[in-house]
Design an enzyme around this catalytic site. Sequence first.
Site, PDB file in Angstrom:
ATOM      1  N   ASN A   1       0.867  -1.179   0.000  1.00 53.79           N
ATOM      2  CA  ASN A   1       0.000   0.000   0.000  1.00 53.79           C
ATOM      3  C   ASN A   1       0.906   1.232   0.000  1.00 53.79           C
ATOM      4  O   ASN A   1       1.563   1.511   0.999  1.00 53.79           O
ATOM      5  CB  ASN A   1      -0.879  -0.023   1.265  1.00 53.79           C
ATOM      6  CG  ASN A   1      -1.629   1.278   1.471  1.00 53.79           C
ATOM      7  OD1 ASN A   1      -1.786   2.075   0.550  1.00 53.79           O
ATOM      8  ND2 ASN A   1      -2.100   1.487   2.688  1.00 53.79           N
TER       9      ASN A   1
ATOM     10  N   LYS B   1       0.035   4.305  -0.157  1.00 52.79           N
ATOM     11  CA  LYS B   1      -0.600   5.507   0.428  1.00 52.79           C
ATOM     12  C   LYS B   1      -0.445   6.688  -0.532  1.00 52.79           C
ATOM     13  O   LYS B   1      -0.585   6.516  -1.738  1.00 52.79           O
ATOM     14  CB  LYS B   1      -0.009   5.798   1.802  1.00 52.79           C
ATOM     15  CG  LYS B   1       0.016   4.556   2.690  1.00 52.79           C
ATOM     16  CD  LYS B   1       0.318   4.832   4.115  1.00 52.79           C
ATOM     17  CE  LYS B   1       0.458   3.517   4.850  1.00 52.79           C
ATOM     18  NZ  LYS B   1       0.408   3.646   6.272  1.00 52.79           N
TER      19      LYS B   1
ATOM     20  N   HIS C   1      -9.261   0.849   5.195  1.00 46.37           N
ATOM     21  CA  HIS C   1      -7.954   1.021   5.843  1.00 46.37           C
ATOM     22  C   HIS C   1      -8.132   1.933   7.055  1.00 46.37           C
ATOM     23  O   HIS C   1      -8.943   2.864   7.029  1.00 46.37           O
ATOM     24  CB  HIS C   1      -6.964   1.638   4.845  1.00 46.37           C
ATOM     25  CG  HIS C   1      -5.562   1.636   5.340  1.00 46.37           C
ATOM     26  ND1 HIS C   1      -5.093   2.586   6.218  1.00 46.37           N
ATOM     27  CD2 HIS C   1      -4.528   0.798   5.115  1.00 46.37           C
ATOM     28  CE1 HIS C   1      -3.822   2.326   6.505  1.00 46.37           C
ATOM     29  NE2 HIS C   1      -3.464   1.247   5.846  1.00 46.37           N
TER      30      HIS C   1
ATOM     31  N   GLU D   1      -6.544   4.351   8.142  1.00 48.76           N
ATOM     32  CA  GLU D   1      -6.397   5.793   7.881  1.00 48.76           C
ATOM     33  C   GLU D   1      -7.685   6.363   7.289  1.00 48.76           C
ATOM     34  O   GLU D   1      -8.035   7.518   7.533  1.00 48.76           O
ATOM     35  CB  GLU D   1      -5.198   6.034   6.955  1.00 48.76           C
ATOM     36  CG  GLU D   1      -3.890   5.823   7.710  1.00 48.76           C
ATOM     37  CD  GLU D   1      -2.726   5.387   6.857  1.00 48.76           C
ATOM     38  OE1 GLU D   1      -2.780   5.503   5.624  1.00 48.76           O
ATOM     39  OE2 GLU D   1      -1.738   4.888   7.444  1.00 48.76           O
TER      40      GLU D   1
ATOM     41  N   GLU E   1      -4.946  -5.259  10.566  1.00 53.38           N
ATOM     42  CA  GLU E   1      -3.950  -4.209  10.727  1.00 53.38           C
ATOM     43  C   GLU E   1      -4.179  -3.482  12.045  1.00 53.38           C
ATOM     44  O   GLU E   1      -4.983  -2.540  12.108  1.00 53.38           O
ATOM     45  CB  GLU E   1      -4.056  -3.206   9.565  1.00 53.38           C
ATOM     46  CG  GLU E   1      -3.771  -3.821   8.221  1.00 53.38           C
ATOM     47  CD  GLU E   1      -3.117  -2.805   7.298  1.00 53.38           C
ATOM     48  OE1 GLU E   1      -2.070  -3.136   6.726  1.00 53.38           O
ATOM     49  OE2 GLU E   1      -3.627  -1.675   7.180  1.00 53.38           O
TER      50      GLU E   1
ATOM     51  N   GLY F   1       2.786   2.090  10.484  1.00 51.65           N
ATOM     52  CA  GLY F   1       3.681   3.224  10.296  1.00 51.65           C
ATOM     53  C   GLY F   1       4.419   3.640  11.553  1.00 51.65           C
ATOM     54  O   GLY F   1       5.033   4.704  11.606  1.00 51.65           O
TER      55      GLY F   1
ATOM     56  N   SER G   1       3.925  -2.364  10.026  1.00 54.02           N
ATOM     57  CA  SER G   1       5.392  -2.332  10.142  1.00 54.02           C
ATOM     58  C   SER G   1       6.052  -3.651   9.729  1.00 54.02           C
ATOM     59  O   SER G   1       7.024  -4.076  10.361  1.00 54.02           O
ATOM     60  CB  SER G   1       5.812  -1.909  11.551  1.00 54.02           C
ATOM     61  OG  SER G   1       5.330  -0.603  11.825  1.00 54.02           O
TER      62      SER G   1
HETATM   63  C1  PEP Z   1      -0.420   0.028   5.853  1.00 60.16           C
HETATM   64  O1  PEP Z   1      -0.417   1.150   5.396  1.00 60.16           O
HETATM   65  O2  PEP Z   1      -1.369  -0.720   5.584  1.00 60.16           O
HETATM   66  C2  PEP Z   1       0.700  -0.404   6.693  1.00 60.16           C
HETATM   67  C3  PEP Z   1       0.629  -1.582   7.246  1.00 60.16           C
HETATM   68  O3  PEP Z   1       1.761   0.462   6.844  1.00 60.16           O
HETATM   69  P1  PEP Z   1       3.214   0.134   7.464  1.00 60.16           P
HETATM   70  O4  PEP Z   1       3.673  -1.160   6.858  1.00 60.16           O
HETATM   71  O5  PEP Z   1       4.064   1.297   7.065  1.00 60.16           O
HETATM   72  O6  PEP Z   1       3.037   0.004   8.939  1.00 60.16           O
END
Ligand code: PEP
Length: 245
Positions: free
Chosen positions: A4, A6, A90, A92, A162, A168, A208
């Site tokens: 992803n 973003k 997601h 976010e 998630e 992040g 992460s």
């Molecule tokens: C994501 O944006 O779905 C995500 C898991 O980000 P990151 O791997 O940077 O934590």
Amino acid sequence: MAGNWKMYKTPDDTKKFFEQFNSLVAAAQHCEILICPPALDLTTAVAATIGTNVQIGAQNLIAGKEGAFTGELSGYLIKSAGCSHVLIGHSERRQYYHETDESVYEKTLAAFEAGLKPVVCVGEKLEDREAGKTADVLIRQFRGGLGKLTPELFAQVVVAYEPVWAIGTGKTATPQIASDAHAVIRKEAAAVFGAAAAKSLRILYGGSVKPDNVKSLMAEAEINGVLVGGASLKADSFAKIVNYL
Ligand code: PEP
């Protein structure tokens, strides 16, 4: 193995990424590979991956086909750009754009109507985890969206667990934490759709994920793949994640 991006990368960056990435993952046969770039880059990404084993998805959609919805993209438009998948719900989007379990459900139906495969995200916030409410949140999110699908549609959905506190932040859930959360989701899937549907449900872990922790996460029987943000932006690091075996 899904990435992803973003709100990162121009069309030019996108082209350069695939010039490097495609050959690094060309031999990968153990998984499906998906990249979800910003909407602006979708057609560039699709053109750059024709004839490869890399699929392209959008990061969001709205229900409907066409209409007076300034700034929005429908599944129909995303599909017509050559995409195969779309991320839905997601954290976010839940946090900054007020998406709810109900809108996640509607978007999931819209994805299917457009012929896209939805990757539906669920996950608890830090305060939920600290209050011991992780399972409650996951069950609520499941029942509010995924659990309302028909068995035929549910069989085609991919779920991404998630935990919001791991996205992040550099704080990865331990394999055990991720596995336990996946088991909660799978148990709920079994309760609603039966044991066979739950067994074949693909649940990705996201939060992460990096080249150096992917192997231990993927060693868990409950974890069927990963959804990667930051570490999917560089071709070599995401290729290492794809080729973790
Ligand atoms: C994501 O944006 O779905 C995500 C898991 O980000 P990151 O791997 O940077 O934590």
